[in-house]
Structures are given as structure tokens and as C-alpha cells.
Write a protein that holds these residues in place. Structure first.
Motif, PDB file in Angstrom:
ATOM      1  N   VAL A   1       0.799  -1.226   0.000  1.00 11.04           N
ATOM      2  CA  VAL A   1       0.000   0.000   0.000  1.00 11.04           C
ATOM      3  C   VAL A   1       0.835   1.280   0.000  1.00 11.04           C
ATOM      4  O   VAL A   1       0.269   2.371   0.045  1.00 11.04           O
ATOM      5  N   LEU A   2       2.157   1.151  -0.061  1.00  8.35           N
ATOM      6  CA  LEU A   2       2.994   2.341  -0.127  1.00  8.35           C
ATOM      7  C   LEU A   2       2.967   2.902  -1.544  1.00  8.35           C
ATOM      8  O   LEU A   2       2.929   2.147  -2.519  1.00  8.35           O
ATOM      9  N   ASP A   3       3.006   4.230  -1.659  1.00  9.46           N
ATOM     10  CA  ASP A   3       3.126   4.805  -2.995  1.00  9.46           C
ATOM     11  C   ASP A   3       4.545   4.542  -3.498  1.00  9.46           C
ATOM     12  O   ASP A   3       5.419   4.073  -2.764  1.00  9.46           O
ATOM     13  N   GLU A   4       4.778   4.830  -4.758  1.00  8.39           N
ATOM     14  CA  GLU A   4       6.058   4.475  -5.383  1.00  8.39           C
ATOM     15  C   GLU A   4       7.253   5.100  -4.673  1.00  8.39           C
ATOM     16  O   GLU A   4       8.266   4.433  -4.428  1.00  8.39           O
ATOM     17  N   GLN A   5       7.135   6.356  -4.302  1.00  9.02           N
ATOM     18  CA  GLN A   5       8.235   7.055  -3.631  1.00  9.02           C
ATOM     19  C   GLN A   5       8.533   6.422  -2.270  1.00  9.02           C
ATOM     20  O   GLN A   5       9.690   6.174  -1.930  1.00  9.02           O
ATOM     21  N   ASP A   6       7.505   6.165  -1.477  1.00  3.67           N
ATOM     22  CA  ASP A   6       7.691   5.547  -0.166  1.00  3.67           C
ATOM     23  C   ASP A   6       8.203   4.111  -0.294  1.00  3.67           C
ATOM     24  O   ASP A   6       9.012   3.656   0.511  1.00  3.67           O
ATOM     25  N   HIS A   7       7.726   3.404  -1.309  1.00  7.60           N
ATOM     26  CA  HIS A   7       8.175   2.033  -1.556  1.00  7.60           C
ATOM     27  C   HIS A   7       9.680   2.018  -1.824  1.00  7.60           C
ATOM     28  O   HIS A   7      10.417   1.216  -1.228  1.00  7.60           O
ATOM     29  N   GLU A   8      10.133   2.893  -2.696  1.00  7.84           N
ATOM     30  CA  GLU A   8      11.554   2.959  -3.024  1.00  7.84           C
ATOM     31  C   GLU A   8      12.386   3.377  -1.812  1.00  7.84           C
ATOM     32  O   GLU A   8      13.460   2.820  -1.560  1.00  7.84           O
ATOM     33  N   ALA A   9      11.889   4.341  -1.042  1.00  9.55           N
ATOM     34  CA  ALA A   9      12.605   4.793   0.150  1.00  9.55           C
ATOM     35  C   ALA A   9      12.695   3.663   1.172  1.00  9.55           C
ATOM     36  O   ALA A   9      13.745   3.464   1.799  1.00  9.55           O
ATOM     37  N   PHE A  10      11.624   2.910   1.334  1.00  8.58           N
ATOM     38  CA  PHE A  10      11.649   1.806   2.287  1.00  8.58           C
ATOM     39  C   PHE A  10      12.625   0.730   1.836  1.00  8.58           C
ATOM     40  O   PHE A  10      13.355   0.170   2.660  1.00  8.58           O
ATOM     41  N   GLU A  11      12.665   0.426   0.549  1.00  7.45           N
ATOM     42  CA  GLU A  11      13.605  -0.585   0.068  1.00  7.45           C
ATOM     43  C   GLU A  11      15.052  -0.163   0.303  1.00  7.45           C
ATOM     44  O   GLU A  11      15.885  -0.990   0.659  1.00  7.45           O
ATOM     45  N   ARG A  12      15.349   1.118   0.136  1.00  8.13           N
ATOM     46  CA  ARG A  12      16.701   1.609   0.438  1.00  8.13           C
ATOM     47  C   ARG A  12      17.002   1.433   1.922  1.00  8.13           C
ATOM     48  O   ARG A  12      18.078   0.993   2.304  1.00  8.13           O
ATOM     49  N   HIS A  13      16.033   1.755   2.768  1.00 10.82           N
ATOM     50  CA  HIS A  13      16.186   1.595   4.212  1.00 10.82           C
ATOM     51  C   HIS A  13      16.366   0.122   4.572  1.00 10.82           C
ATOM     52  O   HIS A  13      17.210  -0.239   5.398  1.00 10.82           O
ATOM     53  N   LEU A  14      15.587  -0.730   3.943  1.00 10.41           N
ATOM     54  CA  LEU A  14      15.587  -2.161   4.240  1.00 10.41           C
ATOM     55  C   LEU A  14      16.954  -2.791   4.022  1.00 10.41           C
ATOM     56  O   LEU A  14      17.351  -3.691   4.773  1.00 10.41           O
ATOM     57  N   ASP A  15      17.677  -2.307   3.020  1.00  9.00           N
ATOM     58  CA  ASP A  15      19.002  -2.862   2.723  1.00  9.00           C
ATOM     59  C   ASP A  15      19.934  -2.834   3.928  1.00  9.00           C
ATOM     60  O   ASP A  15      20.765  -3.728   4.085  1.00  9.00           O
ATOM     61  N   GLY A  16      19.806  -1.826   4.796  1.00  6.23           N
ATOM     62  CA  GLY A  16      20.729  -1.700   5.914  1.00  6.23           C
ATOM     63  C   GLY A  16      20.108  -1.851   7.284  1.00  6.23           C
ATOM     64  O   GLY A  16      20.729  -1.489   8.285  1.00  6.23           O
ATOM     65  N   CYS A  17      18.895  -2.378   7.351  1.00  6.18           N
ATOM     66  CA  CYS A  17      18.211  -2.453   8.648  1.00  6.18           C
ATOM     67  C   CYS A  17      17.816  -3.893   8.986  1.00  6.18           C
ATOM     68  O   CYS A  17      16.793  -4.389   8.516  1.00  6.18           O
ATOM     69  N   PRO A  18      18.612  -4.541   9.825  1.00  4.81           N
ATOM     70  CA  PRO A  18      18.284  -5.926  10.204  1.00  4.81           C
ATOM     71  C   PRO A  18      16.946  -6.044  10.935  1.00  4.81           C
ATOM     72  O   PRO A  18      16.261  -7.061  10.809  1.00  4.81           O
ATOM     73  N   GLU A  19      16.569  -5.011  11.680  1.00  8.00           N
ATOM     74  CA  GLU A  19      15.286  -5.049  12.402  1.00  8.00           C
ATOM     75  C   GLU A  19      14.118  -5.129  11.411  1.00  8.00           C
ATOM     76  O   GLU A  19      13.219  -5.953  11.559  1.00  8.00           O
ATOM     77  N   CYS A  20      14.143  -4.293  10.391  1.00  6.31           N
ATOM     78  CA  CYS A  20      13.073  -4.318   9.392  1.00  6.31           C
ATOM     79  C   CYS A  20      13.122  -5.589   8.555  1.00  6.31           C
ATOM     80  O   CYS A  20      12.087  -6.122   8.170  1.00  6.31           O
ATOM     81  N   GLN A  21      14.316  -6.083   8.283  1.00  2.00           N
ATOM     82  CA  GLN A  21      14.445  -7.337   7.543  1.00  2.00           C
ATOM     83  C   GLN A  21      13.791  -8.478   8.317  1.00  2.00           C
ATOM     84  O   GLN A  21      13.091  -9.314   7.734  1.00  2.00           O
ATOM     85  N   ALA A  22      13.989  -8.511   9.628  1.00  2.00           N
ATOM     86  CA  ALA A  22      13.381  -9.546  10.471  1.00  2.00           C
ATOM     87  C   ALA A  22      11.866  -9.401  10.495  1.00  2.00           C
ATOM     88  O   ALA A  22      11.131 -10.396  10.388  1.00  2.00           O
ATOM     89  N   GLN A  23      11.384  -8.162  10.631  1.00  2.00           N
ATOM     90  CA  GLN A  23       9.941  -7.932  10.628  1.00  2.00           C
ATOM     91  C   GLN A  23       9.335  -8.324   9.284  1.00  2.00           C
ATOM     92  O   GLN A  23       8.252  -8.915   9.227  1.00  2.00           O
TER      93      GLN A  23
END
Length: 59
Positions: free
Chosen positions: A12-34
Motif C-alpha cells: 500500500v505504499l506509494d512508489e516514492q515511499d516504496h523505493e525509500a523503504f527498500e533503500r532503508h531495508l538494505d541496511g536495517c536488520p530489524e526491518c528485515q526480520a519484521q
């Protein structure tokens, strides 16, 4: 960003938020686990949508 894991999983994220989250996800083990924990949610929701309801079972 951490609170957007569920929105990302549900798509449900818009394209901009989706891309920003994927960039964040690359370096966040907490989000990767979630993300790993929540990855089955859409499949489970789809299964519920197609299963008979409890009221239909009692007929």
C-alpha cells in the motif's frame, strides 16, 4: 521507516515511499526480520478471503 514494514508487505505504499523503504531495508536488520515475519500475511489474508465463513459452515 520501521513502522512501514506492514504497509510495504501489503503493497500500500506509494512508489516514492516504496523505493525509500527498500533503500532503508538494505541496511536495517530489524526491518528485515519484521519483513520475514510478516511476509506470509498477504497469503493468509487471501486464503481467508476465499474460505467459507464460520456461519456458512454451520448450515
Amino acid at each position: 521507516m520501521h513502522e512501514e514494514v506492514a504497509a510495504y508487505v501489503l503493497g500500500v505504499l506509494d512508489e516514492q515511499d516504496h523505493e525509500a523503504f527498500e533503500r532503508h531495508l538494505d541496511g536495517c536488520p530489524e526491518c528485515q526480520a519484521q519483513l520475514k515475519e510478516l511476509s506470509e500475511v498477504p497469503v493468509s489474508l487471501d486464503e481467508l478471503k476465499h474460505s467459507p465463513s464460520a456461519s456458512e459452515d454451520s448450515r
